[in-house]
Design a protein around this motif. Structure first.
Motif, PDB file in Angstrom:
ATOM      1  N   LYS A  28       0.819  -1.220   0.000  1.00 41.83           N
ATOM      2  CA  LYS A  28       0.000   0.000   0.000  1.00 41.83           C
ATOM      3  C   LYS A  28       0.851   1.267   0.000  1.00 41.83           C
ATOM      4  O   LYS A  28       0.368   2.352   0.316  1.00 41.83           O
ATOM      5  N   SER A  29       2.124   1.131  -0.370  1.00 37.39           N
ATOM      6  CA  SER A  29       3.058   2.253  -0.223  1.00 37.39           C
ATOM      7  C   SER A  29       3.024   3.234  -1.386  1.00 37.39           C
ATOM      8  O   SER A  29       3.553   4.333  -1.282  1.00 37.39           O
ATOM      9  N   ASP A  30       2.442   2.834  -2.512  1.00 35.58           N
ATOM     10  CA  ASP A  30       2.435   3.680  -3.712  1.00 35.58           C
ATOM     11  C   ASP A  30       3.850   4.073  -4.126  1.00 35.58           C
ATOM     12  O   ASP A  30       4.134   5.233  -4.425  1.00 35.58           O
ATOM     13  N   THR A  31       4.748   3.087  -4.118  1.00 37.06           N
ATOM     14  CA  THR A  31       6.124   3.311  -4.561  1.00 37.06           C
ATOM     15  C   THR A  31       6.421   2.381  -5.731  1.00 37.06           C
ATOM     16  O   THR A  31       5.676   1.441  -6.002  1.00 37.06           O
ATOM     17  N   ASN A  32       7.525   2.647  -6.413  1.00 38.81           N
ATOM     18  CA  ASN A  32       7.937   1.799  -7.540  1.00 38.81           C
ATOM     19  C   ASN A  32       8.747   0.608  -7.023  1.00 38.81           C
ATOM     20  O   ASN A  32       9.960   0.531  -7.201  1.00 38.81           O
ATOM     21  N   ILE A  33       8.066  -0.321  -6.394  1.00 41.56           N
ATOM     22  CA  ILE A  33       8.729  -1.516  -5.878  1.00 41.56           C
ATOM     23  C   ILE A  33       8.197  -2.743  -6.597  1.00 41.56           C
ATOM     24  O   ILE A  33       6.985  -2.873  -6.829  1.00 41.56           O
ATOM     25  N   ILE A  34       9.102  -3.614  -6.978  1.00 40.22           N
ATOM     26  CA  ILE A  34       8.762  -4.876  -7.625  1.00 40.22           C
ATOM     27  C   ILE A  34       9.355  -6.000  -6.788  1.00 40.22           C
ATOM     28  O   ILE A  34      10.518  -5.938  -6.397  1.00 40.22           O
ATOM     29  N   VAL A  35       8.554  -6.996  -6.492  1.00 35.78           N
ATOM     30  CA  VAL A  35       9.023  -8.153  -5.733  1.00 35.78           C
ATOM     31  C   VAL A  35       8.979  -9.371  -6.638  1.00 35.78           C
ATOM     32  O   VAL A  35       7.927  -9.711  -7.184  1.00 35.78           O
ATOM     33  N   ILE A  36      10.117 -10.022  -6.823  1.00 31.83           N
ATOM     34  CA  ILE A  36      10.202 -11.240  -7.631  1.00 31.83           C
ATOM     35  C   ILE A  36      10.349 -12.419  -6.677  1.00 31.83           C
ATOM     36  O   ILE A  36      11.316 -12.505  -5.926  1.00 31.83           O
ATOM     37  N   LEU A  37       9.381 -13.313  -6.710  1.00 33.24           N
ATOM     38  CA  LEU A  37       9.431 -14.511  -5.878  1.00 33.24           C
ATOM     39  C   LEU A  37       9.996 -15.657  -6.717  1.00 33.24           C
ATOM     40  O   LEU A  37       9.360 -16.136  -7.647  1.00 33.24           O
ATOM     41  N   ASN A  38      11.221 -16.041  -6.395  1.00 32.92           N
ATOM     42  CA  ASN A  38      11.894 -17.127  -7.110  1.00 32.92           C
ATOM     43  C   ASN A  38      11.526 -18.445  -6.442  1.00 32.92           C
ATOM     44  O   ASN A  38      12.166 -18.876  -5.483  1.00 32.92           O
ATOM     45  N   TYR A  39      10.491 -19.081  -6.977  1.00 34.00           N
ATOM     46  CA  TYR A  39       9.982 -20.306  -6.352  1.00 34.00           C
ATOM     47  C   TYR A  39      10.636 -21.520  -7.011  1.00 34.00           C
ATOM     48  O   TYR A  39      10.301 -21.890  -8.134  1.00 34.00           O
ATOM     49  N   ASN A  40      11.594 -22.131  -6.331  1.00 30.98           N
ATOM     50  CA  ASN A  40      12.286 -23.296  -6.894  1.00 30.98           C
ATOM     51  C   ASN A  40      12.284 -24.492  -5.957  1.00 30.98           C
ATOM     52  O   ASN A  40      12.982 -25.477  -6.197  1.00 30.98           O
ATOM     53  N   GLU A  41      11.535 -24.376  -4.853  1.00 36.40           N
ATOM     54  CA  GLU A  41      11.436 -25.460  -3.877  1.00 36.40           C
ATOM     55  C   GLU A  41      12.802 -25.861  -3.316  1.00 36.40           C
ATOM     56  O   GLU A  41      13.041 -27.014  -2.974  1.00 36.40           O
ATOM     57  N   MET A  42      13.708 -24.880  -3.235  1.00 33.15           N
ATOM     58  CA  MET A  42      15.052 -25.134  -2.720  1.00 33.15           C
ATOM     59  C   MET A  42      15.320 -24.257  -1.505  1.00 33.15           C
ATOM     60  O   MET A  42      15.032 -23.068  -1.506  1.00 33.15           O
ATOM     61  N   SER A  43      15.865 -24.839  -0.460  1.00 31.16           N
ATOM     62  CA  SER A  43      16.339 -24.097   0.698  1.00 31.16           C
ATOM     63  C   SER A  43      17.339 -24.984   1.424  1.00 31.16           C
ATOM     64  O   SER A  43      17.600 -26.118   1.006  1.00 31.16           O
ATOM     65  N   ILE A  44      17.929 -24.462   2.498  1.00 29.34           N
ATOM     66  CA  ILE A  44      18.927 -25.250   3.227  1.00 29.34           C
ATOM     67  C   ILE A  44      18.307 -26.553   3.727  1.00 29.34           C
ATOM     68  O   ILE A  44      18.916 -27.613   3.691  1.00 29.34           O
ATOM     69  N   SER A  45      17.081 -26.463   4.223  1.00 32.56           N
ATOM     70  CA  SER A  45      16.330 -27.651   4.621  1.00 32.56           C
ATOM     71  C   SER A  45      14.926 -27.530   4.064  1.00 32.56           C
ATOM     72  O   SER A  45      14.534 -26.476   3.553  1.00 32.56           O
ATOM     73  N   LYS A  46      14.156 -28.574   4.139  1.00 35.91           N
ATOM     74  CA  LYS A  46      12.824 -28.596   3.546  1.00 35.91           C
ATOM     75  C   LYS A  46      11.949 -27.492   4.129  1.00 35.91           C
ATOM     76  O   LYS A  46      11.880 -27.307   5.332  1.00 35.91           O
ATOM     77  N   ASN A  47      11.273 -26.752   3.222  1.00 40.62           N
ATOM     78  CA  ASN A  47      10.340 -25.729   3.683  1.00 40.62           C
ATOM     79  C   ASN A  47       9.124 -26.390   4.318  1.00 40.62           C
ATOM     80  O   ASN A  47       8.558 -27.335   3.764  1.00 40.62           O
ATOM     81  N   VAL A  48       8.718 -25.895   5.450  1.00 45.02           N
ATOM     82  CA  VAL A  48       7.559 -26.448   6.142  1.00 45.02           C
ATOM     83  C   VAL A  48       6.596 -25.318   6.483  1.00 45.02           C
ATOM     84  O   VAL A  48       6.949 -24.145   6.450  1.00 45.02           O
ATOM     85  N   GLY A  49       5.359 -25.691   6.797  1.00 47.51           N
ATOM     86  CA  GLY A  49       4.380 -24.697   7.224  1.00 47.51           C
ATOM     87  C   GLY A  49       3.395 -24.344   6.135  1.00 47.51           C
ATOM     88  O   GLY A  49       3.480 -24.799   4.991  1.00 47.51           O
ATOM     89  N   GLY A  50       2.432 -23.502   6.510  1.00 47.98           N
ATOM     90  CA  GLY A  50       1.344 -23.149   5.614  1.00 47.98           C
ATOM     91  C   GLY A  50       1.781 -22.398   4.379  1.00 47.98           C
ATOM     92  O   GLY A  50       1.220 -22.583   3.299  1.00 47.98           O
TER      93      GLY A  50
END
Length: 258
Positions: free
Chosen positions: A157-179
């Motif tokens: 809701k900031s009304d700024t020029n921000i872009i968020v790229i979510l790089n979804y590759n199912e990779m992390s140090i350990s398995k992602n858990v949770g909702g």
């Protein structure tokens, strides 16, 4: 080459060839020096697309954690020094503003990118810069951190020029858990909206006289049409315009989305 500016002069085919060369450099260097391999191999085309669409350092790129920015370093004039990666007096394994003007934020901890990018975007807005953007690149591993959602909550809701790229590759140090891990996995499979939208636009393009006004009407009522096919995402509810999923290894798709 004058990097990253001259990347815009290359054809898609030339860029794809360059991406292959970069992967060889990454494998060769990391195998000798250590470092983060998978996260960087997964963001080669994404990094290329970002630098071809935007204008670093006027546009600010914030890499969450910073461990996936090796290609960014190569494409911003640090190729000759890249063999010194993670060595004493060499190239850092993370982003460092004192190393390059293209490194917008020093990082090493996850889930901080959106908050940092929002601060940068707000500074741009206050200084009267309405042209350039702050781009946060965050992996799904970092999406388990609460600070990310604090940033999204404020940025949407900031009304700024921000872009968020979510790089979804199912990779992390350990398995992602949770909702949230489950939610992102579900979002990835919901491509029915994109397929339907593409089919409708192709049909309307074949009948320009009738199709153009109808196409404009469909665009104006896009949210209503989209909600009939696919409920809004959490990100849209927070105030973002959501585009995706996009094939992270397809340069043309990435550039069109960006």
């Amino acid at each position: 080459m004058n990097l990253p500016t001259d990347l815009k002069k290359l054809s898609i085919e030339q860029c794809e060839g360059l991406c292959g060369d970069i992967r060889k450099i990454l494998i060769d260097t990391v195998s000798k020096n250590g470092g983060h391999l998978a996260s960087n191999l997964g963001t080669v085309e994404l990094t290329m697309a970002i630098h071809r669409v935007f204008e670093s350092p006027k546009d600010k790129i914030v890499w969450d954690v910073g461990h996936q920015a090796y290609t960014h370093k190569i494409l911003t004039g640090r190729l000759k020094e890249f063999y010194t990666l993670r060595q004493e007096n060499g190239i850092s394994g993370f982003c460092r503003p004192d190393e390059s003007v293209h490194d917008a934020f020093i990082s090493g901890h996850s889930s901080t990118s959106v908050s940092a990018a929002l601060g940068i975007a707000t500074a741009m807005k206050l200084s009267g810069d309405k042209t350039h953007h702050a781009i946060a690149v965050v992996g799904d591993g970092a999406s388990t951190g609460g600070e990310l959602y604090e940033g999204l909550n404020n940025a949407g809701k900031s009304d700024t020029n921000i872009i968020v790229i979510l790089n979804y590759n199912e990779m992390s140090i350990s398995k992602n858990v949770g909702g949230m891990a489950k939610y992102l996995s579900t979002m990835r499979t919901k491509e029915s909206y994109q397929r339907t939208k593409g089919k409708i636009e192709r049909i309307l393009d074949k009948t320009p006289v009738v199709g153009k006004p109808v196409k404009n009407a469909v665009r104006n009522s896009k949210n209503a049409v989209k909600n009939m096919i696919l409920h809004s995402t959490m990100f849209e509810d927070l105030g973002f315009h959501y585009i995706g999923p996009i094939n992270g290894h397809n340069l043309e798709e990435l550039e069109q989305g960006l």
